[in-house]
Scaffold this active site. Structure first.
Site, mmCIF file in Angstrom:
data_model
loop_
_atom_site.group_PDB
_atom_site.id
_atom_site.type_symbol
_atom_site.label_atom_id
_atom_site.label_comp_id
_atom_site.label_asym_id
_atom_site.label_seq_id
_atom_site.Cartn_x
_atom_site.Cartn_y
_atom_site.Cartn_z
ATOM 1 N N SER A 24 -2.557 -0.450 -5.494
ATOM 2 C CA SER A 24 -3.577 -0.770 -6.501
ATOM 3 C C SER A 24 -3.939 0.440 -7.362
ATOM 4 O O SER A 24 -4.664 0.301 -8.340
ATOM 5 C CB SER A 24 -4.840 -1.307 -5.822
ATOM 6 O OG SER A 24 -5.371 -0.328 -4.933
ATOM 7 N N CYS A 77 -4.848 3.097 10.471
ATOM 8 C CA CYS A 77 -5.133 4.533 10.542
ATOM 9 C C CYS A 77 -6.612 4.807 10.825
ATOM 10 O O CYS A 77 -7.088 5.911 10.621
ATOM 11 C CB CYS A 77 -4.701 5.230 9.267
ATOM 12 S SG CYS A 77 -5.539 4.623 7.788
ATOM 13 N N PHE A 130 0.859 -1.196 0.000
ATOM 14 C CA PHE A 130 0.000 0.000 0.000
ATOM 15 C C PHE A 130 0.892 1.242 0.000
ATOM 16 O O PHE A 130 0.751 2.137 0.823
ATOM 17 C CB PHE A 130 -0.948 0.016 1.213
ATOM 18 C CG PHE A 130 -1.696 -1.273 1.435
ATOM 19 C CD1 PHE A 130 -2.841 -1.555 0.704
ATOM 20 C CD2 PHE A 130 -1.263 -2.192 2.374
ATOM 21 C CE1 PHE A 130 -3.540 -2.746 0.915
ATOM 22 C CE2 PHE A 130 -1.954 -3.379 2.588
ATOM 23 C CZ PHE A 130 -3.098 -3.658 1.856
#
Length: 400
Positions: free
Chosen positions: A253, A341, A230
């Site tokens: 992605s 997060c 990520f």
């Protein structure tokens, strides 16, 4: 004209009394006086005890956001200047201010507004009606205060395009405040250069909250083979590269994110050692495992898998799966950096989920350190939403 008053129900306002900044619609007994949504109101307990002042929006479940605990203070330009100056002085004391979050909403006692500084550009996100009215004054005061320290702001961009504005009865807004400028802004953080897209990047364009976490992980990466999952615009991967990693693979992605990450690698002369691929992390990790790949350092910095209490169960599954897959790819004695997060994924639940993942793959974890968001995103006790980032670094050991 006398200020309108909001009177709480008996036994309500618990979070407010504990130091929070919000009053919900179901906590209010009655509203007295003439007012418009966005106005400042006095808040009183059921027995008339003064609780302070805040701005009201009857369209929002968060009906009042508190600006002050004092009943006799006037929220005027001098008051705003005091709040903004305090916020900037705090940043000068605690963080590298080259690029930083200058205003962090409730945690800076200016509820509903976020302002990030990227070099000489400001990006503002306003999420509440009352603070939206005060936004021009806040920005003017901030520009003048920064100028006192020789920082000339060349442009301001607004990213008030979050869906949450709709629940406040407000339109989503995006665009220049004042004169247009080049929205690709170059910044330097931890000796790494980035080109930040304040117009089309996620949120305000760059995630400043991980600044010192990136630095902490980078220190472990010298001579190491690193996987950054990520990766977004490549920040953890580039910190690994600048600290001498032998090879880094960054995965995201988003094709736009990967392109920006590649551009940032070129900007730092790291394109030979730091490469990026566009792929679904959940699909790629099992493939890497099947190919027998192992890494010295694996970094997991996923987006928030949950933005509400109702979806926490599914989020737990996602965090467990990604940590389980990540641990399998760490060499014996290597390192895992992992974070959440979402403030709905509380610290205890996140720790439990990681523990379950480790048990599931028969790995033992030695905690190197536990961290949170950088100090320019201060955690205000009693304002739970201000504490959202949980960040662990572990050494991963095989059972023997």
């Amino acid at each position: 004209m006398e200020q309108a008053r909001v009177i709480l129900k008996k036994g309500q306002g618990r979070s407010l009394k504990a130091g929070g900044a919000w009053i919900y619609d179901n906590e209010i007994e009655r509203i007295q006086g003439d007012l418009e949504d966005g106005d400042m109101v006095r808040v009183e307990d059921f027995d008339g005890y003064p609780m302070g002042q805040g701005f009201i929006n009857r369209k929002s479940k968060i009906t009042v956001r508190m600006m002050t605990r004092k009943k006799d203070v006037t929220v005027d330009e001098d008051f705003i200047e005091m709040r903004v100056r305090n916020a900037w002085n705090y940043r000068k004391d605690t963080v590298d201010t080259g690029s930083c979050r200058v205003i962090f909403g409730e945690a800076d006692f200016l509820p509903g507004i976020v302002i990030d500084k990227f070099s000489d550009v400001l990006v503002v996100e306003s999420l509440a009606l009352g603070i939206d009215r005060l936004k021009p004054v806040i920005l003017e005061k901030l520009r003048n205060i920064l100028l006192e320290d020789g920082i000339r702001i060349r442009g301001i961009y607004e990213r008030s395009d979050a869906k949450v504005r709709l629940s406040e009865g407000m339109e989503r807004v995006k665009g220049f405040i004042g004169e247009p400028f080049d929205t690709k802004v170059e910044i330097t953080e931890n000796n790494v250069r980035y080109r930040v897209d304040v117009q089309d990047g996620q949120k305000t364009g760059f995630f400043l909250d991980q600044k010192y976490n990136r630095q902490a992980v980078g220190r472990l990466c010298g001579g190491k083979k690193v996987l950054d999952c990520f990766t977004h615009t490549g920040s953890f991967a580039l910190n690994a590269g600048i600290n001498g990693a032998s090879s880094v693979l960054g995965v995201d992605s988003s094709e736009l994110g990967v392109e920006q990450a590649r551009e940032n690698a070129r900007l730092n002369g790291l394109e030979d050692r730091v490469r990026f691929v566009c792929a679904d992390v959940f699909e790629l990790l099992p493939k890497l495992e099947a190919e027998g790949e192992k890494f010295d350092v694996v970094i997991l910095d996923p987006p928030a898998f949950t933005k509400s209490r109702s979806s926490v169960k599914n989020a737990v599954k996602g965090y467990r799966e990604i940590n389980l897959r990540g641990m399998k790819l760490v060499k014996d004695g290597g390192y895992l950096a992992t974070c959440s997060c979402s403030h709905f994924m509380d610290p205890e639940l996140f720790a439990k989920t990681i523990r379950e993942a480790a048990a599931g793959v028969h790995r033992r974890l030695r905690q190197v350190e536990y961290r949170t968001q950088a100090a320019d995103h201060p955690i205000l006790w009693a304002a739970d939403a201000s504490y959202y980032l949980k960040f662990y670094i572990f050494q991963v050991c095989e059972e023997r």
